[in-house]
Design an enzyme around this catalytic site. Sequence first.
Site: not given
Ligand code: NAD
Length: 367
Positions: A94, A194, A196, A198
């Site tokens: 990572k 959250g 975002g 996902v």
């Molecule tokens: P992203 O940055 O698109 O979304 C994260 C969301 O969480 C954002 O909308 C942000 O405003 C919100 N957020 C941040 N802090 C917060 C809080 N304290 N309370 C509520 N909301 C909050 O990220 P993503 O790509 O959607 O990934 C989300 C999680 O899943 C991360 O932990 C990431 O590591 C994990 N993940 C993602 C993937 C992927 O394919 N994108 C794969 C495996 C794991």
Amino acid sequence: MITEVLTANQLKKEAPVFGQLSFDDHEQVVFCFDKDTGLKAIIGVHNTILGPALGGTRMYDYKTEWDALNDVLRLSRGMTYKSAITGLNLGGGKAVIMGDPKKIKTPDLMRRFGEFVHTLGGKYYTAEDVGMETSDMDTVREVTPYVTGISEAKGGAGNPSPVTAYGVYMGMKASAKFAFGKDDLTGKKILVQGIGHVGEELVRLTAEEGAKVIISDINEERLNEVSLKYGVEIYRGQDLYAEAADIYAPCALGATVNDDTINKLQVKVIAGAANNQLANEHIHGPLLQQKGIIYAPDFLINAGGIINVFAEIEKYGRDQIITKTENIYNTTLDILTKAEAMGITTNEAAVRIADDRIAQRKKEKLS
Ligand code: NAD
């Protein structure tokens, strides 16, 4: 596997790198600095026994460099377990880039980062994580082939997030089957923290199935947008962790199951996308077990993204991506069942299977 969250002071008192609990047998850690672009990054290569280390790059405005180091070490180790349990011939790695992506991310900075990835000669492949877009991976691709998650237009498998969400949905349904006797989510109250890349897709999938979805995010604009789009409720209470519900889906950042939250939780299932949801798996895993909360191990159910990006290296197509992701349902059910039968935490059951696969490959390599 140790997933302690240590404070900066605790870390300083100990040996700063090899002595960190989260260092946990990393093969290599690379610090990358470029004055001109303001790049400060750390690449963690945890384990390459099963194959090259693959894991996304997170860009985040860390409070301290210690926080960044601790995060990358925890995340890269998690990738080792994620790929191992998903049956992929990949190791764990990572990267983190320090700084607010909205303020300091530029194509030059991304290219410079890509050059550092390139110096590892294919031992580490990068991809997207929080704070990154597919277009950033396209920029990295200009300087190194050791990048996945690039756009379909540039020959990649595209944004992994919808596949991640689909895998989480599969893991959630399997957990519901285990906890409630059937995997139908109709009428189930689900807290999605959250929304975002996902989280939004998970909201779509669960809302379309008829679940009562409640969303929470720090971004008010996103909340209104997603609420309108899928007709879901915005959480307006004081403390999401204390809200009674069927399922809690952490989809923001990790370590939300911690000393402060664990006694408040009033849910039957935890199944979400965030990495490293348990602040300390040795403490919070058993506590969840005692409370009768079914925890779907994060590194197992959020593997859809890695399945999607691995397709770029292995050259497998959409059908295989979906089949492998759907298999998360069976693996989750299997692990929940095994954990119950063995009287161990679900996290431990998943780690044991992953460890066995790595140990087996190591033996084969040595013989
Ligand atoms: P992203 O940055 O698109 O979304 C994260 C969301 O969480 C954002 O909308 C942000 O405003 C919100 N957020 C941040 N802090 C917060 C809080 N304290 N309370 C509520 N909301 C909050 O990220 P993503 O790509 O959607 O990934 C989300 C999680 O899943 C991360 O932990 C990431 O590591 C994990 N993940 C993602 C993937 C992927 O394919 N994108 C794969 C495996 C794991």
